[in-house]
Design a protein around this motif. Structure first.
Motif, PDB file in Angstrom:
ATOM      1  N   PRO A 282       0.999  -1.161   0.408  1.00 58.24           N
ATOM      2  CA  PRO A 282      -0.095  -0.167  -0.202  1.00 58.24           C
ATOM      3  C   PRO A 282       0.677   1.052  -0.335  1.00 58.24           C
ATOM      4  O   PRO A 282       1.945   1.600   0.483  1.00 58.24           O
ATOM      5  N   GLY A 283       0.428   2.623  -0.489  1.00 60.70           N
ATOM      6  CA  GLY A 283       1.060   3.680  -0.448  1.00 60.70           C
ATOM      7  C   GLY A 283       2.398   3.560  -1.865  1.00 60.70           C
ATOM      8  O   GLY A 283       3.250   4.642  -2.026  1.00 60.70           O
ATOM      9  N   LYS A 284       2.458   2.205  -2.330  1.00 62.32           N
ATOM     10  CA  LYS A 284       3.992   2.127  -4.218  1.00 62.32           C
ATOM     11  C   LYS A 284       3.747   1.745  -4.745  1.00 62.32           C
ATOM     12  O   LYS A 284       2.267   0.800  -4.548  1.00 62.32           O
ATOM     13  N   SER A 285       4.073   2.138  -5.738  1.00 66.14           N
ATOM     14  CA  SER A 285       2.971   1.959  -7.189  1.00 66.14           C
ATOM     15  C   SER A 285       4.506   0.988  -7.768  1.00 66.14           C
ATOM     16  O   SER A 285       5.884   1.598  -7.800  1.00 66.14           O
ATOM     17  N   GLU A 286       3.745   0.466  -8.610  1.00 66.71           N
ATOM     18  CA  GLU A 286       5.566   0.096 -10.012  1.00 66.71           C
ATOM     19  C   GLU A 286       5.773   0.828 -10.667  1.00 66.71           C
ATOM     20  O   GLU A 286       6.758   0.882 -11.130  1.00 66.71           O
ATOM     21  N   SER A 287       5.413   2.307 -10.628  1.00 63.93           N
ATOM     22  CA  SER A 287       5.745   2.786 -12.247  1.00 63.93           C
ATOM     23  C   SER A 287       7.040   3.654 -10.884  1.00 63.93           C
ATOM     24  O   SER A 287       7.551   4.188 -12.016  1.00 63.93           O
ATOM     25  N   ALA A 288       6.813   3.639 -10.258  1.00 62.05           N
ATOM     26  CA  ALA A 288       7.754   3.975  -9.407  1.00 62.05           C
ATOM     27  C   ALA A 288       8.939   3.423  -9.366  1.00 62.05           C
ATOM     28  O   ALA A 288      10.500   3.769  -8.904  1.00 62.05           O
ATOM     29  N   GLY A 289       9.163   2.041  -9.892  1.00 61.19           N
ATOM     30  CA  GLY A 289       9.988   0.876  -9.816  1.00 61.19           C
ATOM     31  C   GLY A 289       9.993  -0.119  -9.200  1.00 61.19           C
ATOM     32  O   GLY A 289       9.427  -0.390  -8.252  1.00 61.19           O
ATOM     33  N   THR A 290      10.990  -1.153  -9.550  1.00 61.59           N
ATOM     34  CA  THR A 290      10.185  -2.642  -9.454  1.00 61.59           C
ATOM     35  C   THR A 290      11.535  -2.929  -9.032  1.00 61.59           C
ATOM     36  O   THR A 290      12.302  -2.368  -9.054  1.00 61.59           O
ATOM     37  N   GLU A 291      11.273  -4.063  -8.338  1.00 60.71           N
ATOM     38  CA  GLU A 291      12.392  -5.074  -7.867  1.00 60.71           C
ATOM     39  C   GLU A 291      12.004  -6.613  -7.661  1.00 60.71           C
ATOM     40  O   GLU A 291      11.053  -6.760  -7.490  1.00 60.71           O
ATOM     41  N   THR A 292      12.315  -7.354  -8.078  1.00 63.19           N
ATOM     42  CA  THR A 292      12.609  -8.877  -8.015  1.00 63.19           C
ATOM     43  C   THR A 292      13.641  -9.821  -6.443  1.00 63.19           C
ATOM     44  O   THR A 292      14.262  -9.227  -6.181  1.00 63.19           O
ATOM     45  N   VAL A 293      12.409  -9.704  -6.001  1.00 60.60           N
ATOM     46  CA  VAL A 293      12.210 -10.728  -4.208  1.00 60.60           C
ATOM     47  C   VAL A 293      12.002 -12.018  -3.867  1.00 60.60           C
ATOM     48  O   VAL A 293      10.542 -11.865  -4.651  1.00 60.60           O
ATOM     49  N   ASP A 294      12.635 -12.377  -3.007  1.00 59.34           N
ATOM     50  CA  ASP A 294      11.557 -13.415  -2.440  1.00 59.34           C
ATOM     51  C   ASP A 294      11.262 -12.458  -1.156  1.00 59.34           C
ATOM     52  O   ASP A 294      11.664 -12.486  -0.310  1.00 59.34           O
ATOM     53  N   VAL A 295      10.024 -12.827  -0.820  1.00 58.63           N
ATOM     54  CA  VAL A 295       9.477 -12.670   0.466  1.00 58.63           C
ATOM     55  C   VAL A 295       9.045 -14.253   1.023  1.00 58.63           C
ATOM     56  O   VAL A 295       8.879 -14.800   1.138  1.00 58.63           O
ATOM     57  N   VAL A 296      10.156 -13.152   2.757  1.00 56.84           N
ATOM     58  CA  VAL A 296      10.662 -14.861   3.906  1.00 56.84           C
ATOM     59  C   VAL A 296      10.045 -14.371   4.957  1.00 56.84           C
ATOM     60  O   VAL A 296       9.894 -12.872   5.091  1.00 56.84           O
ATOM     61  N   GLY A 297       9.943 -15.537   5.729  1.00 62.68           N
ATOM     62  CA  GLY A 297       9.421 -15.112   6.812  1.00 62.68           C
ATOM     63  C   GLY A 297      11.015 -15.634   7.511  1.00 62.68           C
ATOM     64  O   GLY A 297      12.082 -15.751   6.593  1.00 62.68           O
ATOM     65  N   SER A 298      10.713 -16.097   9.197  1.00 60.89           N
ATOM     66  CA  SER A 298      11.888 -16.578   9.661  1.00 60.89           C
ATOM     67  C   SER A 298      11.462 -17.731  10.369  1.00 60.89           C
ATOM     68  O   SER A 298      13.322 -18.119  11.417  1.00 60.89           O
ATOM     69  N   LEU A 299      11.398 -19.007   9.892  1.00 61.11           N
ATOM     70  CA  LEU A 299      11.226 -19.789   9.846  1.00 61.11           C
ATOM     71  C   LEU A 299      12.545 -20.786   9.433  1.00 61.11           C
ATOM     72  O   LEU A 299      13.096 -20.654   8.278  1.00 61.11           O
ATOM     73  N   CYS A 300      12.834 -22.127  10.832  1.00 59.30           N
ATOM     74  CA  CYS A 300      13.907 -22.556   9.914  1.00 59.30           C
ATOM     75  C   CYS A 300      13.864 -23.078   8.291  1.00 59.30           C
ATOM     76  O   CYS A 300      14.462 -23.984   9.016  1.00 59.30           O
ATOM     77  N   GLU A 301      13.173 -23.268   7.816  1.00 52.75           N
ATOM     78  CA  GLU A 301      13.143 -24.088   6.494  1.00 52.75           C
ATOM     79  C   GLU A 301      13.146 -23.154   4.847  1.00 52.75           C
ATOM     80  O   GLU A 301      12.309 -22.023   5.637  1.00 52.75           O
ATOM     81  N   ASN A 302      13.345 -23.437   4.509  1.00 57.13           N
ATOM     82  CA  ASN A 302      13.755 -23.041   2.730  1.00 57.13           C
ATOM     83  C   ASN A 302      11.969 -22.671   2.604  1.00 57.13           C
ATOM     84  O   ASN A 302      12.850 -21.967   1.219  1.00 57.13           O
ATOM     85  N   ASN A 303      11.319 -23.397   2.342  1.00 54.66           N
ATOM     86  CA  ASN A 303      10.301 -22.853   1.937  1.00 54.66           C
ATOM     87  C   ASN A 303       9.319 -22.370   2.471  1.00 54.66           C
ATOM     88  O   ASN A 303       8.429 -21.744   2.330  1.00 54.66           O
ATOM     89  N   ASP A 304       9.733 -21.812   3.818  1.00 52.85           N
ATOM     90  CA  ASP A 304       9.383 -20.266   4.208  1.00 52.85           C
ATOM     91  C   ASP A 304       9.051 -18.778   3.296  1.00 52.85           C
ATOM     92  O   ASP A 304      10.027 -17.772   4.064  1.00 52.85           O
ATOM     93  N   LYS A 305       8.177 -19.123   2.645  1.00 49.21           N
ATOM     94  CA  LYS A 305       8.442 -18.231   1.960  1.00 49.21           C
ATOM     95  C   LYS A 305       6.815 -17.921   0.971  1.00 49.21           C
ATOM     96  O   LYS A 305       6.371 -18.925   0.846  1.00 49.21           O
ATOM     97  N   PHE A 306       6.035 -16.302   1.134  1.00 45.56           N
ATOM     98  CA  PHE A 306       5.729 -16.461   0.511  1.00 45.56           C
ATOM     99  C   PHE A 306       4.901 -16.245  -0.984  1.00 45.56           C
ATOM    100  O   PHE A 306       4.474 -15.986  -1.851  1.00 45.56           O
TER     101      PHE A 306
END
Length: 421
Positions: free
Chosen positions: A322-346
């Motif tokens: 919220p409050g941010k638009s892709e028109s101002a620039g984008t990046e490619t990321v993994d969104v992750v949690g802190s669980l001790c498993e590598n599939n802990d990704k949203f």
């Protein structure tokens, strides 16, 4: 569009205030959207007298949500004794409850038949003899085996653990009749999150054909046909919404033809969970860390213990900042949690606006099988739930778990057995 424009327009301007008041992370559910979906469902099947939706409690087992369903006139599909308790606490009893379990034990049967009972939907022919008291009305869950295909979530019917096989079905009803059953239902559940409405129409057509066959063999009429749930929602931007109107029109025509040929018409039941609440919930998290190694990782303050569908099914959940638009620039990321498993990704390699620490992220379509599938691995604690009421108020409807909750099962009277004595 995963999140309805109405929900977004009402929620996003308020998110900073809500997050400051309640703290993140949290699931928040939209009462307005839930009620609108319920109204559409009732309108779509208005021509079928006795139509009833049994909300699948497993999708979102919160008493406040169940009371909304009850207020709309819906019953509840329950899979366990605690789900029956929740539904009864919401004010439902008797035939407003459908108990569909599998691998059922005697304690669950006892719970199902307590406090006025419920509709029993048996998953296995062997359960007929195990029901303590055979109720007047009995239903069986039908597994067609190679006669139909399933989908990736439930799987191939031949490999699925659910239901009575085709070759067992006549004998199952015969055994129930011998034990005193007098009214009958027929149920199936072959797919989950299915966006092709024609598949659901074919399922109803199959059930009506099976009903004709059983009637011809045993001379019984069916009080109801339960087409199950499985109606899909558009998780991805490119997904087309489920065509409820077309499905309902085709199903009504099938029931009218059945009545013309058979001289009676069973009631139609269904047990949508995801379709009712899935699009009307989001998980709101806060970015707490950025990590730059071989990829860019955005760490948030929730883990897959709050939403395990991406890890379990590889499921996609749309994310907005919220409050941010892709028109101002984008990046490619993994969104992750802190669980001790590598599939802990949203999200994995997702293109999003540039995310900074303290930004809020809205992970969408978590109103079904989100909080409900939570767990406590790594001693992670499940987040709170909020309800965005139709009058604009926001209410806490489940507090976040605490360490005291996590340790509660370690508080007990000591017991010890010395084998052989």
């Amino acid at each position: 569009m995963p999140m309805s424009p109405s929900f977004r327009d009402r929620l996003f301007p308020l998110l900073p205030e809500i997050a400051d008041r309640f703290g993140t992370p949290f699931h928040i559910y939209d009462e307005t959207g839930i009620r609108e979906t319920g109204d559409r469902l009732k309108k779509a099947f208005g021509r079928l007298e006795g139509f009833k939706e049994y909300y699948a409690v497993k999708a979102l087992p919160n008493p406040h949500i169940l009371r909304i369903m009850r207020d709309m006139g819906f019953g509840f599909d329950c899979s366990s004794a605690p789900e029956l308790t929740l539904a009864r606490q919401a004010g439902s009893h008797g035939e407003d409850l459908m108990f569909t379990s599998n691998n059922t034990d005697q304690e669950e049967f006892a719970a199902a038949q307590a406090q006025g009972g419920c509709l029993l939907n048996l998953d296995d022919i062997s359960l007929v003899a195990k029901v303590p008291v055979m109720p007047e009305t009995i239903c069986f869950r039908y597994n067609p085996g190679p006669r139909r295909s399933g989908n990736s979530i439930i799987g191939n019917p031949v490999e699925a653990k659910y239901g009575v096989a085709h070759h067992q079905l006549i004998d199952a009803y015969r055994q129930a009749i011998d034990r005193g059953a007098k009214r009958f239902g027929l149920h199936t559940m072959l797919a989950s999150n299915e966006l092709n409405y024609a598949y659901m129409v074919q399922t109803v057509e199959m059930l009506l054909d099976v009903a004709r066959w059983v009637t011809a063999e045993l001379g019984i009429h069916f009080d109801f046909i339960n087409m199950g749930g499985g109606l899909g929602i558009p998780y991805r931007l490119e997904d087309r919404p489920f065509d409820l109107a077309s499905m309902a029109g085709d199903i009504v025509a099938l029931f009218e033809a059945f009545e013309k040929n058979e001289g009676y018409r069973p009631k139609l039941y269904m047990e949508s969970g995801r379709y009712m609440t899935g699009p009307h919930g989001v998980l709101v998290v806060r970015a707490i860390n950025r990590k730059e190694i071989y990829r860019t990782y955005v760490g948030v303050d929730a883990t897959m213990s709050a939403l395990m569908r991406p890890a379990m099914y590889g499921a996609y959940h749309h994310i907005e900042v919220p409050g941010k638009s892709e028109s101002a620039g984008t990046e490619t990321v993994d969104v992750v949690g802190s669980l001790c498993e590598n599939n802990d990704k949203f999200a994995i390699q997702r293109t999003l606006p540039r995310i900074d620490v303290d930004d809020l992220l809205v992970i969408q379509d978590t109103g079904a099988h989100g909080h409900a599938m939570g767990f406590n691995y790594n001693a992670k604690l499940r987040p709170k739930e909020l309800l965005f009421h139709s009058d604009g108020e926001v209410e806490l409807i489940r507090r976040a778990e605490t360490e005291q909750d996590y340790f509660a099962t370690l508080q007990f009277e000591p017991q010890r057995l010395t084998p052989g004595k």
